[in-house]
Write an enzyme that holds these catalytic residues in place. Structure first.
Site, PDB file in Angstrom:
ATOM      1  CB  CYS A   1      -0.788  -0.142   1.272  1.00 43.83           C
ATOM      2  SG  CYS A   1      -2.062   1.386   1.286  1.00 43.83           S
TER       3      CYS A   1
ATOM      4  CB  CYS B   1      -0.449   2.428   4.087  1.00 48.98           C
ATOM      5  SG  CYS B   1      -1.939   1.761   3.479  1.00 48.98           S
ATOM      6  CG  ASP B   2       3.133   0.978   4.405  1.00 50.17           C
ATOM      7  OD1 ASP B   2       2.853   1.716   5.514  1.00 50.17           O
ATOM      8  OD2 ASP B   2       2.853  -0.049   4.087  1.00 50.17           O
TER       9      ASP B   2
END
Ligand code: NDP
Length: 316
Positions: free
Chosen positions: A138, A141-142
């Protein structure tokens, strides 16, 4: 399907942000929800490390800690959280039947499906070894953890194209690894990738291994099918964007789903095609796939369920 041994008002299947948020709202509305967690309690967030984009955590938090908090919050209002998975459903009668762990059946007035989706992985042992330590499925997200660094992303669909351009805004350089000589992504997305100067597209390129120092990712070993050569790209982050698989096998031929298996909900609601059955979170969302959007739709599912039950009770 066996006969039900227990009846509940509201059954929630799945324990990610969507399921827990549905549980918090349903419990506070006196629906006495019973939740079955699924095989991975807490869902996809328990597979990541730091979560920094969920509102309300100014310092960020760990995915597992957030899911523990959500569980406690759901239990505080009376949700019964049980470990187990839904193995079969029968939504043809007035009461909805759900088989648990292939051994007993529960009937419910309403069912909220929050079974999520699972990221597809390449299947390399090194990918699992460094998952959360440089490997991620992701980018939104990261990606932030790789600011001003070099990263690689594998895939050639809309997700890979979108995530590559997202990463390009944060990272110094992005290698996009495409296994064939063409993209699957829409033309518009491809153009965006091609017009981003710090994305280098490597066609005909397969990922052989994620390279690391035992703790974190330091590179990726790739193989070019045309030149038959191997190269190690020096990167600190490796993103997998080769698609997701919604967890909907047990709903086949029961609920409407799209060609990829995502449940279809009615416009501006979480209603499925079966009255009293609602779907929320990634199981019905292939576009946004964020914890916060899943949580939002979990809230919607509980409100829809509550209104459905109220309408039945008062006969309108
Ligand atoms: P897709 O299934 O569309 O694409 C997966 C990609 O991964 C393909 O290009 C495939 O390659 C590649 N791939 C699969 N396995 C491997 C492997 N082992 N090694 C290397 N590459 C591999 O998934 P997406 O997640 O991209 O999209 C899913 C759906 O969601 C699509 O319908 C998409 O349009 C939609 N979507 C829409 C968005 C939007 O509208 N903003 C954003 C994101 C997704 P190959 O082509 O060679 O098979």
């Amino acid at each position: 399907m066996k006969t039900a041994t227990e009846h509940v008002k509201c059954l929630i299947i799945g324990s990610g942000p969507a399921g827990y948020t549905a549980a918090i709202y349903a419990a506070r509305a006196d629906l006495s929800p019973v939740m079955y967690t699924g095989i991975v309690p807490g869902g996809q967030l328990t597979q990541t490390t730091e979560v920094e984009n969920f509102p309300g955590y100014p310092e960020g938090t760990q995915g597992t800690a957030m899911m523990d908090d959500l569980q406690k919050q759901a239990e505080r209002f009376g949700t019964q959280v049980r470990f187990g998975y839904a193995s079969k459903v029968d939504f043809s009668g007035a009461k909805h039947l759900v088989e648990i762990d292939e051994n007993h059946v529960i009937s419910a007035d309403v069912v909220i499906i929050a079974t999520g989706a699972s990221a597809k992985w390449l299947g390399l042992p090194s990918e699992q070894k460094y998952n959360g330590f440089g490997v991620s499925a992701c980018a939104v997200c990261d990606g932030f953890f790789f600011k001003n660094q070099d990263v690689a992303i594998v895939g050639a669909g809309d997700t890979a194209a979108e995530e590559a351009t997202y990463l390009a805004k944060l990272c110094k350089k992005v290698y996009l690894l495409v296994r064939r000589d063409e993209f699957r992504a829409s033309k518009a997305m491809q153009n965006r990738v091609m017009n981003t100067p710090n994305i280098e597209i490597l066609y005909q390129t397969e990922t052989k291994e994620i390279v690391g120092d035992g703790k974190n990712v330091t590179g990726v070993l790739v193989y070019n099918n045309q030149t038959k050569t191997e190269t190690t790209l020096s990167v600190t982050g490796f993103f997998v964007a080769i698609g997701h698989q919604p967890n909907t096998d047990i709903f086949k031929d029961v609920l409407n789903m799209d060609e990829s298996g995502y449940l279809i909900t009615q416009a501006n609601s979480t209603h499925t095609n079966v009255a009293g059955v609602f779907a929320c979170g990634d199981v019905q969302d292939k576009i946004y796939r964020q914890a916060i959007t899943a949580a939002g739709s979990g809230c919607m599912a509980a409100l829809d369920a509550e209104r459905y039950l109220a309408a039945k009770e008062y006969g309108n």
